[in-house]
Design a protein around this motif. Structure first.
Motif, PDB file in Angstrom:
ATOM      1  N   GLU A  88     -24.383 -72.906 -36.845  1.00 18.74           N
ATOM      2  CA  GLU A  88     -25.723 -72.353 -36.605  1.00 18.74           C
ATOM      3  C   GLU A  88     -26.803 -73.264 -37.183  1.00 18.74           C
ATOM      4  O   GLU A  88     -26.628 -73.877 -38.248  1.00 18.74           O
ATOM      5  N   ILE A  89     -27.908 -73.357 -36.466  1.00 20.57           N
ATOM      6  CA  ILE A  89     -29.081 -74.077 -36.951  1.00 20.57           C
ATOM      7  C   ILE A  89     -30.206 -73.070 -37.121  1.00 20.57           C
ATOM      8  O   ILE A  89     -30.597 -72.396 -36.163  1.00 20.57           O
ATOM      9  N   LEU A  90     -30.695 -72.955 -38.348  1.00 20.35           N
ATOM     10  CA  LEU A  90     -31.800 -72.043 -38.627  1.00 20.35           C
ATOM     11  C   LEU A  90     -33.012 -72.903 -38.965  1.00 20.35           C
ATOM     12  O   LEU A  90     -32.967 -73.732 -39.882  1.00 20.35           O
ATOM     13  N   LEU A  91     -34.078 -72.711 -38.206  1.00 19.37           N
ATOM     14  CA  LEU A  91     -35.267 -73.549 -38.314  1.00 19.37           C
ATOM     15  C   LEU A  91     -36.428 -72.767 -38.913  1.00 19.37           C
ATOM     16  O   LEU A  91     -36.707 -71.638 -38.508  1.00 19.37           O
ATOM     17  N   SER A 106     -37.070 -70.283 -35.234  1.00 18.05           N
ATOM     18  CA  SER A 106     -35.646 -70.156 -34.913  1.00 18.05           C
ATOM     19  C   SER A 106     -35.428 -69.346 -33.640  1.00 18.05           C
ATOM     20  O   SER A 106     -34.354 -69.422 -33.027  1.00 18.05           O
ATOM     21  N   LYS A 107     -36.423 -68.560 -33.251  1.00 20.41           N
ATOM     22  CA  LYS A 107     -36.319 -67.770 -32.028  1.00 20.41           C
ATOM     23  C   LYS A 107     -36.646 -68.589 -30.786  1.00 20.41           C
ATOM     24  O   LYS A 107     -36.432 -68.129 -29.662  1.00 20.41           O
ATOM     25  N   GLU A 109     -35.573 -71.158 -28.508  1.00 19.82           N
ATOM     26  CA  GLU A 109     -34.329 -71.858 -28.166  1.00 19.82           C
ATOM     27  C   GLU A 109     -34.570 -73.330 -27.836  1.00 19.82           C
ATOM     28  O   GLU A 109     -33.731 -74.182 -28.127  1.00 19.82           O
ATOM     29  N   GLU A 111     -36.864 -75.324 -29.154  1.00 22.23           N
ATOM     30  CA  GLU A 111     -37.061 -76.062 -30.401  1.00 22.23           C
ATOM     31  C   GLU A 111     -35.730 -76.286 -31.112  1.00 22.23           C
ATOM     32  O   GLU A 111     -35.449 -77.371 -31.615  1.00 22.23           O
ATOM     33  N   VAL A 112     -34.907 -75.240 -31.156  1.00 20.59           N
ATOM     34  CA  VAL A 112     -33.605 -75.347 -31.820  1.00 20.59           C
ATOM     35  C   VAL A 112     -32.714 -76.352 -31.085  1.00 20.59           C
ATOM     36  O   VAL A 112     -31.991 -77.133 -31.711  1.00 20.59           O
ATOM     37  N   SER A 113     -32.769 -76.361 -29.753  1.00 25.31           N
ATOM     38  CA  SER A 113     -31.975 -77.319 -28.965  1.00 25.31           C
ATOM     39  C   SER A 113     -32.393 -78.756 -29.263  1.00 25.31           C
ATOM     40  O   SER A 113     -31.552 -79.661 -29.337  1.00 25.31           O
ATOM     41  N   ILE A 115     -33.658 -79.829 -32.093  1.00 26.85           N
ATOM     42  CA  ILE A 115     -33.138 -80.138 -33.426  1.00 26.85           C
ATOM     43  C   ILE A 115     -31.652 -80.472 -33.341  1.00 26.85           C
ATOM     44  O   ILE A 115     -31.184 -81.451 -33.939  1.00 26.85           O
ATOM     45  N   ARG A 116     -30.901 -79.677 -32.591  1.00 19.87           N
ATOM     46  CA  ARG A 116     -29.459 -79.903 -32.467  1.00 19.87           C
ATOM     47  C   ARG A 116     -29.170 -81.269 -31.843  1.00 19.87           C
ATOM     48  O   ARG A 116     -28.262 -81.983 -32.281  1.00 19.87           O
TER      49      ARG A 116
END
Length: 386
Positions: A88-91, A106-107, A109, A111-113, A115-116
């Motif tokens: 999991e990645i929590l931003l 973190s909500k 998706e 932005e989280v993608s 980062i991943r």
């Protein structure tokens, strides 16, 4: 932020990098004191988060710092429990106005993608999880799960060392303020001065949601004899707590005991210490419950073993031994655990725990305790206490 002190096999490190969770914390000011679980650091200029975090429950905590122009001063600690999944990645982004982390990103998706996809490039700016203290963290929270932590944590999601308080009376109108007692005359006594201060209450949503321990330890309509019995044996009050909060999972009460302890030990929340004391006294002074809830009390011994092992010995002199709280409470526990009808396994475990505490802290639980500091056992000359 320094790396973990544990020398880790490169293959293990690579696996943890892939399987472990990652906290990406952007914009955290340099000098901020930030930690996870039992370790903290001062944030450096290149810090962007923490990597290789084992899945499960964790406590993230941080204290903001003043700008250099104001002089370096660390603010009160803020913390929150997080349950992280594998990979999991929590931003989160630092909110300078609130001096807090904002996890709303973190909500997102997208932005989280991003980062991943760029995790390898971000890697040099991520500090590794402190595996050298992982065993300690697990021993302090092995009875605490996500369900209990979420239930006890404030609705705001933040556990603050200093309570967020507001006046009970919101004097928004001039007329309301004019009717309040004037403070422009000298107070005749300290009581008068205290009475003039505005009555404060904790801001809604910021309160820790601990189980409410009954002030009356006896049932309604109890006879004088029953009141006397329930004043010595708090099993009725303990059963009320278990029935109201942990009817299906009584062992989760130990999770609450650990939650309160972590809030105090790591989060610097004094309210956590007060609740830990109250809950511990309730458990230790419930004689009949020891016969009915063997597993609860076997678990209690294990929880206390690790908790007391993490507190420096001189801490007891300053805080825990006030009014001889801990020694007198545990003395009752050891007396009840050796009574008739108590499971033999529990009795033997309690005897070993008693011997351990007597050796480590030199407390004599068989002596008559007075109102002074813990009684010290006179040991033979040359006897070394670890």
């Amino acid at each position: 932020m320094a790396s973990s002190s544990v020398d880790m096999d490169p293959d293990v490190a690579r696996k943890l990098f892939v399987e472990g969770a990652t906290l990406v914390l952007l914009g955290v000011p340099q000098g901020t004191e930030l930690g996870i679980d039992c370790k903290s650091w001062h944030v450096g200029p290149k810090f962007r988060g923490v990597k290789m975090i084992p899945p499960g429950l964790h406590f993230l905590h941080y204290s903001s710092v003043n700008s250099p122009s104001c002089g370096t001063e660390i603010g009160p600690k803020t913390g929150l429990f997080l349950t992280l999944k594998p990979r999991e990645i929590l931003l989160a982004n630092w909110d300078a106005k609130e001096e807090d982390l904002d996890f709303s990103a973190s909500k997102n998706e997208e932005e989280v993608s991003k980062i991943r996809a760029n995790l390898q490039e971000l890697d040099p700016h991520l500090g590794p999880y402190p595996y050298d203290v992982m065993r300690k963290w697990v021993s302090l929270t092995d009875r605490l799960n996500e369900e209990v932590a979420t239930k006890l944590q404030p609705l705001s999601g933040r556990i603050c060392a200093f309570s967020d308080v507001i006046p009970e009376l919101q004097l928004t109108h001039t007329k309301d303020r004019a009717e309040q007692p004037r403070n422009d005359t000298a107070c005749q006594s300290m009581r008068e001065g205290l009475d003039r201060l505005p009555k404060m209450k904790q801001r809604e949503g910021t309160e820790l949601r601990f189980s409410v321990i009954p002030k009356k330890t006896y049932p309604p309509g109890a006879s004088p004899a029953e009141i006397t019995l329930c004043s010595m044996d708090h099993s009725y009050a303990l059963d009320m707590v278990l029935e109201k909060y942990y009817q299906t999972q009584p062992l989760n009460l130990l999770g609450e005991l650990q939650f309160a302890f972590v809030c105090f030990l790591i989060g610097n929340v004094y309210e956590g210490f007060e609740h830990w004391k109250t809950l511990l006294a309730l458990l230790c002074r419930s004689e009949d419950a020891m016969r009915k809830h063997k597993d609860l009390y076997l678990g209690l011994i294990a929880v206390l073993y690790h908790q007391l092992g993490e507190i420096p010995p001189d801490f007891f002199v300053d805080i825990v031994s006030q009014n001889n709280f801990l020694t007198s409470t545990l003395q009752d526990f050891f007396q009840f655990s050796s009574g008739p009808g108590v499971d033999s396994t529990l009795r033997k475990r309690a005897e070993k725990f008693k011997a351990h505490l007597t050796k480590k802290f030199r407390w004599d639980f068989d002596a008559d305790l007075d109102d002074c500091a813990p009684v010290v056992v006179e040991l033979p000359e040359g006897f070394i206490v670890n």
